[in-house]
Enzyme design. Sequence first.
Site, PDB file in Angstrom:
ATOM      1  N   ASN A  32     -27.070 -29.301   5.308  1.00 38.10           N
ATOM      2  CA  ASN A  32     -27.629 -28.626   6.495  1.00 38.10           C
ATOM      3  C   ASN A  32     -26.823 -27.336   6.706  1.00 38.10           C
ATOM      4  O   ASN A  32     -25.832 -27.091   6.011  1.00 38.10           O
ATOM      5  CB  ASN A  32     -27.592 -29.536   7.723  1.00 38.10           C
ATOM      6  CG  ASN A  32     -26.196 -30.036   8.013  1.00 38.10           C
ATOM      7  OD1 ASN A  32     -25.269 -29.246   8.167  1.00 38.10           O
ATOM      8  ND2 ASN A  32     -26.015 -31.347   8.051  1.00 38.10           N
ATOM      9  N   GLY A  40     -27.957 -39.222   4.260  1.00 38.00           N
ATOM     10  CA  GLY A  40     -28.703 -39.094   3.010  1.00 38.00           C
ATOM     11  C   GLY A  40     -27.817 -38.749   1.822  1.00 38.00           C
ATOM     12  O   GLY A  40     -26.680 -39.222   1.710  1.00 38.00           O
ATOM     13  N   VAL A  41     -28.331 -37.899   0.955  1.00 36.54           N
ATOM     14  CA  VAL A  41     -27.601 -37.553  -0.264  1.00 36.54           C
ATOM     15  C   VAL A  41     -26.342 -36.747   0.080  1.00 36.54           C
ATOM     16  O   VAL A  41     -25.321 -36.849  -0.613  1.00 36.54           O
ATOM     17  CB  VAL A  41     -28.534 -36.818  -1.265  1.00 36.54           C
ATOM     18  CG1 VAL A  41     -28.890 -35.425  -0.817  1.00 36.54           C
ATOM     19  CG2 VAL A  41     -27.934 -36.828  -2.657  1.00 36.54           C
ATOM     20  N   ASP A  42     -26.382 -35.994   1.159  1.00 44.15           N
ATOM     21  CA  ASP A  42     -25.211 -35.223   1.635  1.00 44.15           C
ATOM     22  C   ASP A  42     -24.047 -36.179   1.939  1.00 44.15           C
ATOM     23  O   ASP A  42     -22.915 -35.968   1.460  1.00 44.15           O
ATOM     24  CB  ASP A  42     -25.649 -34.448   2.895  1.00 44.15           C
ATOM     25  CG  ASP A  42     -24.657 -33.387   3.331  1.00 44.15           C
ATOM     26  OD1 ASP A  42     -23.683 -33.158   2.623  1.00 44.15           O
ATOM     27  OD2 ASP A  42     -24.898 -32.795   4.410  1.00 44.15           O
ATOM     28  N   SER A 130     -35.101 -31.743   0.796  1.00 37.81           N
ATOM     29  CA  SER A 130     -35.985 -31.766   1.983  1.00 37.81           C
ATOM     30  C   SER A 130     -36.912 -32.979   2.069  1.00 37.81           C
ATOM     31  O   SER A 130     -37.645 -33.107   3.050  1.00 37.81           O
ATOM     32  CB  SER A 130     -36.848 -30.489   2.090  1.00 37.81           C
ATOM     33  OG  SER A 130     -36.094 -29.411   2.592  1.00 37.81           O
ATOM     34  N   VAL A 133     -34.801 -36.910   5.333  1.00 40.72           N
ATOM     35  CA  VAL A 133     -34.767 -36.635   6.775  1.00 40.72           C
ATOM     36  C   VAL A 133     -35.652 -35.432   7.139  1.00 40.72           C
ATOM     37  O   VAL A 133     -36.278 -35.409   8.199  1.00 40.72           O
ATOM     38  CB  VAL A 133     -33.312 -36.360   7.229  1.00 40.72           C
ATOM     39  CG1 VAL A 133     -33.247 -35.984   8.695  1.00 40.72           C
ATOM     40  CG2 VAL A 133     -32.426 -37.559   6.964  1.00 40.72           C
TER      41      VAL A 133
HETATM   42  N1  AR6 Z   1     -28.931 -39.705  -5.131  1.00 39.35           N
HETATM   43  C1  AR6 Z   1     -30.131 -39.090  -5.277  1.00 39.35           C
HETATM   44  N2  AR6 Z   1     -30.994 -38.937  -4.246  1.00 39.35           N
HETATM   45  C2  AR6 Z   1     -30.625 -39.424  -3.031  1.00 39.35           C
HETATM   46  C3  AR6 Z   1     -29.386 -40.074  -2.807  1.00 39.35           C
HETATM   47  C4  AR6 Z   1     -28.511 -40.201  -3.931  1.00 39.35           C
HETATM   48  N3  AR6 Z   1     -27.316 -40.781  -3.819  1.00 39.35           N
HETATM   49  N4  AR6 Z   1     -29.333 -40.442  -1.481  1.00 39.35           N
HETATM   50  C5  AR6 Z   1     -30.500 -40.048  -0.903  1.00 39.35           C
HETATM   51  N5  AR6 Z   1     -31.283 -39.442  -1.850  1.00 39.35           N
HETATM   52  P1  AR6 Z   1     -32.018 -36.327   2.437  1.00 39.35           P
HETATM   53  P2  AR6 Z   1     -33.107 -33.716   3.302  1.00 39.35           P
HETATM   54  C6  AR6 Z   1     -32.622 -38.841  -1.717  1.00 39.35           C
HETATM   55  O1  AR6 Z   1     -32.435 -36.941   3.706  1.00 39.35           O
HETATM   56  O2  AR6 Z   1     -34.446 -34.293   3.522  1.00 39.35           O
HETATM   57  C7  AR6 Z   1     -28.663 -34.878   5.720  1.00 39.35           C
HETATM   58  O3  AR6 Z   1     -28.205 -35.508   6.884  1.00 39.35           O
HETATM   59  C8  AR6 Z   1     -33.512 -39.271  -0.569  1.00 39.35           C
HETATM   60  O4  AR6 Z   1     -34.110 -40.525  -0.852  1.00 39.35           O
HETATM   61  O5  AR6 Z   1     -30.681 -36.648   1.864  1.00 39.35           O
HETATM   62  O6  AR6 Z   1     -32.989 -32.395   2.581  1.00 39.35           O
HETATM   63  C9  AR6 Z   1     -28.176 -33.441   5.608  1.00 39.35           C
HETATM   64  O7  AR6 Z   1     -26.895 -33.280   6.192  1.00 39.35           O
HETATM   65  C10 AR6 Z   1     -34.532 -38.131  -0.548  1.00 39.35           C
HETATM   66  O8  AR6 Z   1     -35.522 -38.342  -1.563  1.00 39.35           O
HETATM   67  O9  AR6 Z   1     -32.084 -34.681   2.517  1.00 39.35           O
HETATM   68  C11 AR6 Z   1     -29.218 -32.680   6.362  1.00 39.35           C
HETATM   69  O10 AR6 Z   1     -28.971 -32.667   7.754  1.00 39.35           O
HETATM   70  C12 AR6 Z   1     -33.695 -36.909  -0.970  1.00 39.35           C
HETATM   71  O11 AR6 Z   1     -32.480 -37.450  -1.512  1.00 39.35           O
HETATM   72  C13 AR6 Z   1     -30.489 -33.449   6.076  1.00 39.35           C
HETATM   73  O12 AR6 Z   1     -30.081 -34.773   5.761  1.00 39.35           O
HETATM   74  C14 AR6 Z   1     -33.355 -35.967   0.167  1.00 39.35           C
HETATM   75  O13 AR6 Z   1     -33.153 -36.688   1.365  1.00 39.35           O
HETATM   76  C15 AR6 Z   1     -31.211 -32.900   4.874  1.00 39.35           C
HETATM   77  O14 AR6 Z   1     -32.439 -33.580   4.723  1.00 39.35           O
END
Ligand code: AR6
Length: 180
Positions: A32, A40-42, A130, A133
């Site tokens: 973010n 999430g992945v972050d 994206s 979340v």
């Molecule tokens: N490896 C691969 N993909 C993953 C992993 C992993 N370990 N964990 C989750 N995913 P998101 P966004 C997938 O929500 O939508 C955070 O709080 C997940 O299933 O991580 O860009 C940041 O700080 C999904 O398909 O990222 C921001 O505030 C994809 O990664 C916000 O979320 C992205 O999901 C960013 O939201």
Amino acid sequence: MERYALTETCTLVVQEGDLTKVAVDAVVNAANERMLGGGGVDGAIHRAAGPELVEACREVPEVRPGVRCPTGAARITPGFALPAAHVIHTVGPVYDSAATSAPLLRSAYAASLGLACEHGLASVAFPAISCGVFGYPLGEAAPLSIATCREHAESLTEIQFVLFGEATHRVWSVAAKEIL
Ligand code: AR6
């Protein structure tokens, strides 16, 4: 895992898996604008990289209060305890509509790839930016991301998509087969 010829010199790898486990020159973080971690992945990347990552992020200058990386831009740090050497932090859009969100998602991929090339990296691995979340529809994000990677592969020799869960993996596989 599937492999495709993305360009004459760059291979596209599409696989289901965990981005924190892949040994590439850089993993791309779906961050973010504050760039100090999140869910999430972050969150997974910060946990796996260890506390030095947030310290490195804190040193990235703010472009305005609370913003280290504007939506559609990218920043690079070391990977610390990750198997990946670097983390490229990018910020995709919170999904609004295809018309308003697509240019920002395209920009997040293009900026990440541009930074990787500037730093002389050969391999990068992306999550579905994206698509968690931030609510971007998988069926819109997958073809956009693959097409943008093909346009901006430049000196990279391998671009991976490491996708969490079979459903997401399937959508990327279908898009790759259609486009490539
Ligand atoms: N490896 C691969 N993909 C993953 C992993 C992993 N370990 N964990 C989750 N995913 P998101 P966004 C997938 O929500 O939508 C955070 O709080 C997940 O299933 O991580 O860009 C940041 O700080 C999904 O398909 O990222 C921001 O505030 C994809 O990664 C916000 O979320 C992205 O999901 C960013 O939201």
